[in-house]
Design a protein around this motif. Sequence first.
Motif, short mmCIF file in Angstrom:
data_model
loop_
_atom_site.label_atom_id
_atom_site.label_comp_id
_atom_site.label_asym_id
_atom_site.label_seq_id
_atom_site.Cartn_x
_atom_site.Cartn_y
_atom_site.Cartn_z
N ILE A 39 61.21 55.20 -6.20
CA ILE A 39 61.60 55.53 -4.82
C ILE A 39 62.59 54.48 -4.30
CG2 ILE A 39 60.77 55.71 -2.44
CD1 ILE A 39 58.16 56.95 -3.60
N ILE A 40 62.28 53.20 -4.56
CA ILE A 40 63.17 52.13 -4.10
C ILE A 40 64.55 52.27 -4.76
CG2 ILE A 40 63.57 49.63 -4.13
CD1 ILE A 40 60.51 49.31 -3.86
N ASP A 54 56.19 57.67 3.10
CA ASP A 54 56.46 59.09 3.33
C ASP A 54 56.76 59.82 2.04
OD1 ASP A 54 56.01 59.13 5.98
OD2 ASP A 54 58.12 59.12 6.60
N LYS A 55 57.60 59.20 1.22
CA LYS A 55 57.98 59.84 -0.04
C LYS A 55 56.82 59.89 -1.01
CE LYS A 55 62.84 58.93 0.51
NZ LYS A 55 63.89 57.91 0.35
N LEU A 56 56.02 58.85 -0.98
CA LEU A 56 54.86 58.78 -1.85
C LEU A 56 53.86 59.89 -1.50
CD1 LEU A 56 54.31 56.73 -4.07
CD2 LEU A 56 52.94 55.43 -2.46
N LYS A 57 53.76 60.15 -0.21
CA LYS A 57 52.79 61.14 0.26
C LYS A 57 53.10 62.54 -0.24
CE LYS A 57 50.57 59.34 4.37
NZ LYS A 57 50.77 59.10 5.82
N LYS A 58 54.36 62.77 -0.58
CA LYS A 58 54.72 64.09 -1.12
C LYS A 58 54.04 64.35 -2.45
CE LYS A 58 59.09 64.37 1.29
NZ LYS A 58 60.43 63.82 1.20
N LYS A 64 48.19 55.42 1.37
CA LYS A 64 48.02 54.75 2.68
C LYS A 64 48.90 53.50 2.71
CE LYS A 64 44.39 56.99 4.57
NZ LYS A 64 44.08 57.87 3.49
N PRO A 65 49.19 52.99 3.92
CA PRO A 65 50.04 51.78 3.97
C PRO A 65 49.59 50.65 3.04
CG PRO A 65 49.76 52.64 6.17
CD PRO A 65 48.89 53.50 5.26
N PRO A 66 48.27 50.32 2.98
CA PRO A 66 47.89 49.23 2.08
C PRO A 66 48.25 49.51 0.61
CG PRO A 66 46.06 49.80 3.52
CD PRO A 66 47.11 50.85 3.73
#
Length: 154
Positions: A39-40, A54-58, A64-66
Amino acid sequence: MHTCTDHDSCVGDALQKADMICQDKGLRFTKLRRKVLEIIWESHAPAKAYDILDKLKKNDTSAKPPTVYRTLDFLLENGLVHKISSLNAYVGCSHPLKHHECYFLICDACQEIKECCNNDIAQAIIGTANKNKFHLKNITLEIEGKCQECGDKN
Ligand SMILES: [Zn+2]
Ligand SMILES: [Zn+2]
Ligand SMILES: [Zn+2]
């Protein structure tokens, strides 16, 4: 700013190097770590933690943030990404095996970042630190301005 004509190979390279580095150090390059690094590396512009989330959540709705911060810490510790403090964002390291001291040219128009290294600068900083008996942890220089492309537009 980047005249990179084949970004797929930038990404492929980065992932391959990350794989190698983790193998060498006996670290696990988990699916999550790989995904975050990917993603980076989507562009040469820095990525903010919440955009990464956000992208990870897809792919993984339970992210989660942590999860993201822990993964970013791992990538930072192993020199695979750099944190650009002035933007509070992360960018992939273009040559993770070579050096620890790099500086960044940050274009404030297109937001792209170019990573440069110059051992003379690093040596000058180390010399100053030694003179001041300062224990150096990390050298990151962030230089703002306009890249050639964006500068030419005006
Ligand atoms: Zn590229
Ligand atoms: Zn680097
Ligand atoms: Zn630019």
